[in-house]
Design an enzyme around this catalytic site. Sequence first.
Site, short mmCIF file in Angstrom:
data_model
loop_
_atom_site.label_atom_id
_atom_site.label_comp_id
_atom_site.label_asym_id
_atom_site.label_seq_id
_atom_site.Cartn_x
_atom_site.Cartn_y
_atom_site.Cartn_z
N CYS A 83 0.84 -1.19 0.00
CA CYS A 83 0.00 0.00 0.00
C CYS A 83 0.88 1.25 0.00
O CYS A 83 2.10 1.17 0.07
CB CYS A 83 -0.93 0.01 1.21
SG CYS A 83 -0.01 0.07 2.78
N CYS A 86 3.33 1.69 2.86
CA CYS A 86 4.57 0.92 2.70
C CYS A 86 5.57 1.75 1.89
O CYS A 86 6.77 1.79 2.22
CB CYS A 86 4.31 -0.39 1.97
SG CYS A 86 3.24 -1.53 2.85
N ASP A 506 55.48 0.52 24.95
CA ASP A 506 54.91 -0.18 26.10
C ASP A 506 55.53 -1.58 26.12
O ASP A 506 55.97 -2.09 25.09
CB ASP A 506 53.40 -0.26 25.93
CG ASP A 506 52.75 -1.18 26.95
OD1 ASP A 506 52.97 -0.96 28.15
OD2 ASP A 506 52.07 -2.12 26.53
#
Length: 835
Positions: A83, A86, A506
């Site tokens: 429809c 939609c 690190d």
Amino acid sequence: MSDLTRISLHITGLSCAGCAGRAERALAGVEGVSSASVNLANATGQVEAAGDVPLSDLTGALAAAGYPAAESQAVLTVGGLSCASCVGRVEQALLAVPGVLEASVNLANETAQVRYLTGMARAADLARAVSAAGYPARLSVAAADEAEQAGRRKANEINALRWQVLLAALLTLPVFLIEMGGHMVPALHHWVAANIGLQNSYLLQFTLTSAVLAGPGRQFYAKGFPALLRGAPDMNALVALGTAAAFGFSVLSTFAPSLLPAGTANVYYEAAAVIVVLILTGRFLEARAKGRTGAAIRKLAGLQPKTALVVSGGAAVETPVEEIGAGDLIRSRPGERIAVDGEVISGSSYIDESMISGEPVPVAKSRGDEVTAGTVNGNSVLEYRATRVGRDTVLAQIIHMVEQAQGAKLPVQGLVDRITLWFVPAVIAVAALTVLAWSVFGPAPALPLALVAGVSVLIIACPCAMGLATPTSIMVGIGRAAQMGVLFRKGDALQRLQEVRVVALDKTGTLTEGRPALTELICAEGFTRDEVLRLAGAAEASSEHPIAQAIVAAAGKGLPGADSVEAIPGYGLRAEVEGHAVLAGAARLMAREGVALGALGGEGQRLAERGETPLYVAIDGQAGALLAVADPIKPGTPAAIKAFHAQGLKVAMITGDAEATAQAIAARLGIDAVKAECLPADKVSAVKELQQDFGALAFTGDGINDAPALAAADAGIAIGTGTDVAIEAADVVLVSGDLRGVVNALTVSRATMRNIRQNLGWAFGYNVLLVPVAAGALYPFGGPLLTPALAAGAMALSSVFVLSNALRLRRLNPAIDEEGAGQAPGAARKQEASV
């Protein structure tokens, strides 16, 4: 202002640095835009703007400036439409996708026509958005793969330029032979005069040159004169002015010579035609070279398979990758590429992940393991559940990261922008002054000489080479880095990295594997290895401490249960195992409990000095064994540190470990400076202290606690196997967890910046030297007066030189090989210097 969003636009009509600058200023002038940069080499614009800035404002600003944003169209086949409501919901879902400009859904034939900005959205994203709204959608057959579309567009552009060059050359050849041939070969001039007639030869030249200018050369006038009228002249304006001046003077000389001073009625049709041919030839060569600068992206995109076997209801269906959703079950056959990121559900195989990790050894995969899009399945069938699809896959994120970095603007580009802002208007002014000076002071016939000099200045000073000097090198350099497993998240890190004087690392997870392991076990008399490991492993099994887990891993499976386990903070633990009283912990625990260590104490001291952590186990009140646990150094770490020193860099370690352990590891690896016992906040202070001591600093880390230091460093480099937080805080990401990637990042940075300096030196030097020559500065001293045709050739060659020089970066080799041996320092420097 709301949160900033990053927008990438493909821009049309860019032909020189002036165009890029004007498009950039148009974007920056939009309200809500905080920054904008335009890359001439790949014709893209990167914009940071408030989230509520309408796209129409950006596209409107570009269109008003004469450089409209590129648009794409897609057709979707949509299911479940019943429809008008939609239709409305599907259109709303499409318009909610960033980059979509217009969406129109046809209920009758169940299709959606979508217009969107190229580069901001993808057709697959549109289909996914509609499907998520409850209406199954797929691309129509006509909507081909976008990478292929982009490739076809580039191929069509190159092909169109090829035909334009060919047509212009065929039309120009008779004009060139008649006019220039007559000057060079007097016999030809006499033959033309006798058989064709000078006036007829002028008419023939007029006809052919008109066809050149109205056909292949029309683009210069269509773009150049409007830019001139807007007060923003570009390269097209220079060409249009130069050729129009030469053609207009020639037309006057042909049809109304009486309007010109006696002796000045000469024709320059060949100059106008040859200029068009040479500049189109230059653009053709540029387009081909620009196509090669994006080879790295195309190579990465080529790793993504187009289809995959999706298992549903017991059947495997060949499905386009763009239609795969998270949660789908996919079957991968031997030798196939993994389609999307996922988790193995069944089967076991070996996966070649070299495109992600750089490691050539295939990785075993079985139930519960993750697989990555683009990697290659080995010799067995796997079934895996899709976890990340579309733009969320690791491969798509890598491609996006490289594209963003390639479009970045380095600080060095600021100087170029400031110069090119005024360059074209200045050239027009110089050309006008040249014509005036020759008209007043030049020898007879002054007017034709003034025209030749003025047109030559306009043509030779086109700033194409200036605009291409930096972005082409960035594109090729960052693309080559990606192929080495080095991803520049921020393009300006390319410049900052080459200024680095110290590399800070690190320890855990960067220098080391990040997984402590048992390295040595020395038993006291009367105890065996298996017995000690069995009892100690059982006692430590309930502890989550990394050292405890290392002991449990060494003990293996089938351990007995432990009773009365008591953790003693700062010391260790006690437990009852199979009726034995077990103590496991540091030497101070044994001293507190009155356990004599004997010879084990001396061995423990030796291991501690070596950088390992000693742990003692006492069984029923007697010292049973000394266990040493250490975090193994990554295989590539020693070679990487040696390479840093070979490049003249200092190496520092920043870690939370104890001072003695850190110093022992530093001594073993040859690290120059150590900052130990650092909390996350302390790491930032350590970075600042090292910057004060040594200068610009690059910090490499992998954990959440490294994020502040990564952000504080001049250049932050994240290990790609680390946390998302660390990666987000970094400027550069190593796809694998190997420090050798840092060496390669530094090498690419230095080689690329050297290449940029070469390009800028050529581009600026070319204009500084040849503009005065074109203006006739050497003529009074017996030097040449540059013809417009020669000026056009020199201008085209200048851009081709810059592009060719940038493309040499594609041949840049890694500074250190995967085995860690690397190149000899001298050889590495020699290769780097040659790029």
